[in-house]
Design an enzyme around this catalytic site. Structure first.
Site, PDB file in Angstrom:
ATOM      1  N   CYS A 121       0.818  -1.195   0.000  1.00  0.00           N
ATOM      2  CA  CYS A 121       0.000   0.000   0.000  1.00  0.00           C
ATOM      3  C   CYS A 121       0.859   1.254   0.000  1.00  0.00           C
ATOM      4  O   CYS A 121       2.084   1.194  -0.019  1.00  0.00           O
ATOM      5  CB  CYS A 121      -0.906   0.009   1.231  1.00  0.00           C
ATOM      6  N   ARG A 162      -4.761   1.303  -0.888  1.00  0.00           N
ATOM      7  CA  ARG A 162      -4.636  -0.139  -0.680  1.00  0.00           C
ATOM      8  C   ARG A 162      -4.465  -0.915  -1.975  1.00  0.00           C
ATOM      9  O   ARG A 162      -5.204  -0.725  -2.941  1.00  0.00           O
ATOM     10  CB  ARG A 162      -5.884  -0.668   0.054  1.00  0.00           C
ATOM     11  N   SER A 220      -4.833  -4.709  -2.600  1.00  0.00           N
ATOM     12  CA  SER A 220      -5.393  -5.839  -1.846  1.00  0.00           C
ATOM     13  C   SER A 220      -4.636  -7.123  -2.158  1.00  0.00           C
ATOM     14  O   SER A 220      -4.601  -7.566  -3.307  1.00  0.00           O
ATOM     15  CB  SER A 220      -6.873  -6.014  -2.196  1.00  0.00           C
ATOM     16  N   ILE A 221      -4.065  -7.734  -1.106  1.00  0.00           N
ATOM     17  CA  ILE A 221      -3.313  -8.972  -1.260  1.00  0.00           C
ATOM     18  C   ILE A 221      -3.862 -10.062  -0.338  1.00  0.00           C
ATOM     19  O   ILE A 221      -4.080 -11.195  -0.749  1.00  0.00           O
ATOM     20  CB  ILE A 221      -1.813  -8.753  -0.952  1.00  0.00           C
ATOM     21  N   ASP A 251      -3.461  -9.212   8.048  1.00  0.00           N
ATOM     22  CA  ASP A 251      -2.325  -9.100   8.953  1.00  0.00           C
ATOM     23  C   ASP A 251      -2.276  -7.733   9.623  1.00  0.00           C
ATOM     24  O   ASP A 251      -1.726  -7.584  10.723  1.00  0.00           O
ATOM     25  CB  ASP A 251      -1.017  -9.360   8.200  1.00  0.00           C
ATOM     26  N   VAL A 309      13.508 -10.229 -18.032  1.00  0.00           N
ATOM     27  CA  VAL A 309      13.721  -9.197 -19.034  1.00  0.00           C
ATOM     28  C   VAL A 309      15.050  -9.458 -19.716  1.00  0.00           C
ATOM     29  O   VAL A 309      16.022  -9.886 -19.078  1.00  0.00           O
ATOM     30  CB  VAL A 309      13.692  -7.785 -18.401  1.00  0.00           C
TER      31      VAL A 309
END
Length: 632
Positions: free
Chosen positions: A2, A48, A50-51, A97, A284
């Site tokens: 975040c 945020r 979101s995970i 968490d 890459v």
């Protein structure tokens, strides 16, 4: 992952319009949701990504009676254990968490940070105590910056958000500029501005009734160890396995960066062992073979049967990407690999929201070529000084160095090696790291970056040698400890955070788990580097998960041929940017003279030219935006 920001005043309620502008600067760090909370003299803002706990994680998050609130950036990997311990005495309203933080603070007060295992930057507001806490994780994986004019404090994940606050930035910090031209970045706690500072790794800031206290809640606890090599191999493997497994928690798609080097290959091989589905990997490559290692990444991908994606970077890609990346920087940052890291993060973010990275292993296990330079320097310095000064140094410096071919690259490395002809370890270490040669240091009229850089490196060696046990204070161990605590957070981790968060991608770094770091730093140097091998103990710990071709190949940096592009594709862009500067800091004509010398092949000045270009582009933008006055 975040973005956080906030305001604290000793006399006025926060201006919500300013808070919103600060938060808007961090949209890309958290595109999924935004949240605000104002209470008396404090205002908190959050973006945020979101995970974990997708449906219940909007921030700020509060304790049961809403007297304690938190905004948080990062991941707490041991939060399931912490939550299990807290649940008998606390009520949890979310599956995140983040909520662990408020209850852990209720339980343990200021000491609660020592229980956290993860990467984090957060702000906690305690209404009853009128106390604001700001903290940055042990290794400095996540950033947090602070501006303070004595009456008002502003904090944020990135510097541009602080420039939206009402606080005077205090003008340019001249020492910070000199350190920038020494290292290519501005080490914490400094920033480019006098009134803005970075929290250091493991730092807790306590604002209590207007009083400011800065505490270090963590320095590595490195025990005196004498394990056999075989025991070190087994212990290291177990600790790294555990660190990787903890970082697989996610409620969204997850993958890994794969360069084809040892570190990322270990991450991918371990992920393949731990999860049932096919691992998604991303790399890459470059058109120029000197910088391209995508072939090695493909070998690892085939070895572990990953779902592999490769992106190729061309000069056109760089030209198109430079404004996107550099024009977001709050201060100059001159690691050229920021550009390809941004590109691989951008492409990776189209497929997953979380990626694991091998950052940190080179510093812990002596992977860079500069460590081989340090290893052999004692033999070189045993030669007569007159021979070195009058014959070897002039002969090597007289050769043409470039990054357009293998011969020129060998010359460049040889010239860098002989720069390390210093008696003290801190001076040699500075020579391995500095971006300016003696031929370019005088382009700054505000003071020599050699002086500023040497002083800073000596300070770091004095500070960090005390964290090592007496039997681990050899020169190599000292350099590795300083690079882990100084170089990593200020360069590698800052680069990774910027490149990934500009693309709303969370990156996790298992090698920087506390248990891994402290064990690695406790091991003898000969377990890491020998006459013929680097990362010795790490390779042995995971040799069954690596193809033979990867085990045997040399380290190749994640770099790009920016010096060659300044000679050709980017020559006009460089000239226009440098001549467009209106500053007293250095003479643009002198910088162009250095570029001419670089083009002629007399010296290899890639890093200095890139740092000058990045600084000039940043300075021009700040003047155009009214942040700096003309000729500042």
């Amino acid at each position: 992952m975040c973005g956080i920001s906030g305001l604290y005043s000793t006399s006025n309620s926060p201006d919500t319009r300013i808070l919103e502008r600060m938060n808007d600067c961090l949209n890309y760090r958290g595109p999924d949701e935004s949240g605000y909370f104002c209470d008396g003299l404090v205002g908190l803002a959050h973006r945020r990504l979101s995970i974990v706990g997708l449906d219940t994680g909007r921030q700020p998050i509060f304790n049961e009676d809403e007297t304690i609130s938190v905004i948080f950036n990062g991941e707490i990997y041991n939060y399931p254990e912490l939550r299990n311990n807290l649940e008998p005495r606390h009520t949890f309203e979310t599956d995140t968490d983040t909520e662990v933080l408020v209850h852990l603070y209720e339980e343990h007060g200021l000491s609660f940070v020592k229980y956290l295992r993860g990467m984090f930057a957060f702000a906690i507001w305690d209404t009853d105590k009128d106390r604001l806490l700001l903290a940055r994780d042990r290794m400095g994986i996540k950033p947090l910056l602070l501006a303070d004019d004595g009456d008002t404090i502003a904090f944020a994940s990135e510097l541009p958000a602080l420039l939206e606050s009402s606080i005077d930035h205090g003008g340019l910090d001249q020492r910070a500029i000199s350190e920038y031209f020494a290292f290519g970045q501005i080490p914490a706690p400094r920033t480019i501005f006098n009134n803005v500072r970075k929290l250091e790794p493991g730092e807790l800031v306590i604002i209590d009734d207007g009083d400011r206290t800065h505490e270090k809640f963590y320095t590595p606890s490195i025990e005196r160890r004498e394990p056999s090599f075989e025991d070190a191999v087994d212990t290291l493997r177990n600790r790294i396995d555990d660190a990787i497994e903890r970082r697989l928690m996610s409620d969204v798609p997850l993958g890994a960066f794969l360069s084809g080097g040892i570190d990322s290959s270990i991450i991918v091989g371990t992920m393949a062992e731990l999860i049932d589905e096919q691992v998604r990997t991303f790399t890459v490559g470059f058109d120029q073979s000197l910088f391209d290692e995508s072939w090695a990444a493909r070998e690892v991908a085939d070895f572990h049967n990953t779902d592999h994606t490769k992106f190729t970077v061309t000069p056109d890609d760089v030209r198109d990407t430079i404004p996107t990346v550099l024009d977001r920087l709050g201060e100059p940052f001159a690691d050229p690999s920021l550009i390809p890291t941004y590109i691989v993060s951008r492409e990776t973010s189209q497929n997953v929201k979380v990626a694991l990275s091998g950052d940190g292993a080179d510093e812990l296990f002596a992977g860079y070529s500069k460590y081989r330079g340090e290893y052999y320097s004692k033999y070189y310095r045993s030669l007569p000084k007159s021979l070195r000064a009058n014959l070897i140094t002039p002969a090597i410096n007289g050769l043409e160095a470039s990054r357009s071919g293998h011969r020129g690259e060998l010359v460049r490395k040889a010239q860098k090696f002989i720069r390390g002809d210093e008696e003290t370890v801190s001076d040699r270490h500075f020579e391995w790291n500095r971006i300016c040669s003696e031929d370019t240091v005088q382009t700054l009229t505000t003071g020599s970056p050699v002086v500023a850089g040497e002083e800073r490196m000596r300070d770091e060696h004095r500070d960090h040698v005390t964290t090592l046990p007496e039997n681990r204070r050899d020169d190599m161990s000292r350099i590795l400890a300083v690079d882990t605590r100084f170089g990593l957070p200020n360069q590698i981790l800052q680069k990774t955070d910027l490149a990934s968060m500009y693309n709303s991608l969370e990156v996790r770094v298992p090698f920087l788990d506390q248990a891994v770091v402290e064990y690695a730093l406790s091991l003898p140097s000969e377990y890491k580097i020998t006459r013929t091998e680097q990362k010795r103990v790490l390779k042995r710990a995971f040799e069954d998960r690596l193809p033979d071709s990867i085990l045997e190949r040399n380290k190749q940096g994640f770099d790009m041929p920016i010096g060659e592009w300044f000679k050709n594709e980017l020559a006009g862009e460089f000239r226009d940017t440098i001549t467009g500067m209106d500053t007293k800091l250095f003479n643009p004509r002198e910088v162009l003279d250095v570029r001419d010398e670089h083009v002629d092949g007399n010296h290899e000045h890639s890093k200095f030219l890139w740092s000058a270009y990045v600084f000039a582009r940043w300075h021009n933008r700040m003047v155009d935006a009214g942040v700096l006055s003309s000729s500042s």
